[in-house]
Every structure is written in structure tokens, then in C-alpha cells.
Design an enzyme around this catalytic site. Structure first.
Site, PDB file in Angstrom:
ATOM      1  N   ASP A  80      39.392  41.667  32.533  1.00 43.91           N
ATOM      2  CA  ASP A  80      38.924  41.580  33.912  1.00 43.91           C
ATOM      3  C   ASP A  80      39.893  40.736  34.729  1.00 43.91           C
ATOM      4  OD1 ASP A  80      36.702  43.007  33.188  1.00 43.91           O
ATOM      5  OD2 ASP A  80      35.336  41.296  33.202  1.00 43.91           O
ATOM      6  N   LYS A  81      39.943  41.007  36.011  1.00 42.41           N
ATOM      7  CA  LYS A  81      40.899  40.325  36.887  1.00 42.41           C
ATOM      8  C   LYS A  81      40.774  38.804  36.809  1.00 42.41           C
ATOM      9  CE  LYS A  81      42.573  40.367  41.661  1.00 42.41           C
ATOM     10  NZ  LYS A  81      42.406  40.987  42.999  1.00 42.41           N
TER      11      LYS A  81
END
Length: 250
Positions: free
Chosen positions: A67-68
């Protein structure tokens, strides 16, 4: 509190400084938070991990994603054989991954397994538990350290669904700190430090400004069968958070 102004990738990144392991087949980096694994449609495309990696290595491939906002160990393959080798291990659930998370609340997790199916929301930005239409997902949790209001948790994902760890911790009433999507509260120094004094007319900022989740270790087999186990040191903000929580125990 709107943290969007703080959730920005660094303007420049030296990809060499991210590398924590490299051989003829694989590169493992310690991914910084706020940098997407792949190009985003609306973001500054020059700062995706894949784009930065290809500037250095040419035809290299991501073997999985983070995930970012998640920091930590991320594997890239230097050649097609290496990519297929690890892809097969992921398909057969032979890759061992360990994440660390700081969660809200005090919890005793001793090999607690959450086996709940996950389905994405229509907009694709989050997931939910869906026992009818969801895909099988399992995560095992262990308590590493308890604090007065929080817990450092070791998370072992058996499957690899989007936001799996985050939503499974929410199901345990232990949402990750700063994970507002799944019910996590912000954490402030004033909550854990005795005799904390905030300057007049000053807004206190949270100790960490993103989901407190770090991909700590990944273990898999190289093409020749050698076991590779790589650990990514905590990102600076995660280390600062844990240090402050540890100090509160003294």
C-alpha cells in the site's frame, strides 16, 4: 484533523539508498511511505517505485505490491525467470511475510488467526468483510509489546488480499494507529508522555501521519533453492513512534 498535506512523497529519492539486498536475480528495497508501488493516474508518476527501479535497472519487475502508506520490504525481479520463480511461490503461498503494526488498544494476541473473506468496495479504495462474495483471507497475529493504550503487533498474512491486515485488525477491535479508513485513531505525544506541555496557540500533530504498518521481513527461495530472508529496518516515523511508546513504559 486533515493530514493530507503531510502525506506527500519526498521530492527526490535516491533509489540506491532504498536497496537492502541485491543479487543476480532480485533487488529488495525498504520502500518509503507515500511512494506508490506502481504509477498512479493522478500522482507524480516520476516517483513510483517501479519507475524509479527501471531508471536504474531497465527491464525489472515488481513481484508484489505494498500500500502507498506502508513502508518496508518490497521485492523486484531482475529477469523473467526470477519473476516466475517468485510468482509461483506467491501462488502456492510459500512466501513468508511479516508485518509490524502499532494498533489502538491493549491486546494479548498469541497466534490469533482471523479467517474472514474480503471483498473490495465498488470504488476500489477499500475493502470489507463479505462472507458471501468475498475471497478467502487469513492473517495470524502475535503481540510483540503492550503499552498503556497501544500494542505493537506482529502480523503474518497467509493470503495476500488488498488491505487484509488492516481490515482483519479492525475485526479484532485493534485498528492500526492513524488508519482512519478502518477505524484507527491518531496517536499524540500528549497521550503517552507524562507532564507534556504544548505551546500556547499551537496545534499538536500526531506522532505518525500515516497508517502505522511496516513490512518487516520477507522470506522466499531463490532460483537455486537458497532461502533468502530479508528484514527491512523500521522507517524513521515508525521508529520514532515505537521509541516514544517504549519510553512511556519506564
Amino acid at each position: 484533523m486533515d493530514l493530507s498535506t503531510y502525506k506527500k512523497a519526498p521530492k527526490t529519492i535516491d533509489f540506491n539508498e532504498l536497496i537492502i539486498f541485491e543479487n543476480q536475480n532480485y533487488v529488495v528495497i525498504n520502500k518509503p511511505a507515500f511512494v506508490p508501488s506502481l504509477d498512479e493516474r493522478t500522482a507524480d508518476k516520476s516517483l513510483s517505485i517501479l519507475r524509479l527501479a527501471r531508471e536504474k535497472f531497465g527491464d525489472i519487475q515488481l513481484c508484489h505490491r505494498l500500500d502507498k502508506e506502508t513502508s518496508g520490504a518490497l521485492v523486484l525481479a531482475k529477469n523473467p525467470d526470477a519473476y516466475r520463480n517468485l510468482a509461483m511461490q506467491f501462488e502456492h503461498r510459500e512466501v513468508q511475510k511479516e508485518y509490524h503494526a502499532v494498533v489502538n488498544g491493549v491486546h494479548d494476541f498469541d497466534s490469533i488467526s482471523v479467517f474472514l473473506p474480503i471483498a473490495p468496495l465498488k470504488d476500489g479504495t477499500a475493502v470489507r468483510i463479505d462472507k458471501l462474495k468475498g475471497k478467502i483471507a487469513e492473517t495470524i497475529f502475535f503481540t510483540i509489546q503492550k503499552f498503556s493504550r497501544h500494542t505493537l503487533v506482529r502480523c503474518i498474512p497467509i493470503t495476500g488480499r488488498m488491505h487484509q491486515i488492516r481490515v482483519h485488525l479492525q475485526c479484532l477491535k485493534a485498528p492500526i494507529v492513524c488508519d482512519t479508513t478502518y477505524g484507527g485513531d491518531l496517536i499524540f505525544l500528549s497521550q503517552i508522555k507524562r507532564k507534556f506541555n504544548l505551546k500556547t496557540d499551537t496545534e499538536e500533530l500526531p506522532l505518525i501521519k500515516r497508517v502505522a504498518l511496516h513490512a518487516h521481513t520477507i522470506k522466499f527461495k531463490d532460483l537455486d533453492g537458497e532461502i533468502l530472508e530479508i528484514t527491512a529496518p523500521y522507517a524513521h516515523d515508525m521508529q520514532v513512534l515505537i521509541n516514544q511508546l517504549m519510553k512511556s513504559l519506564k
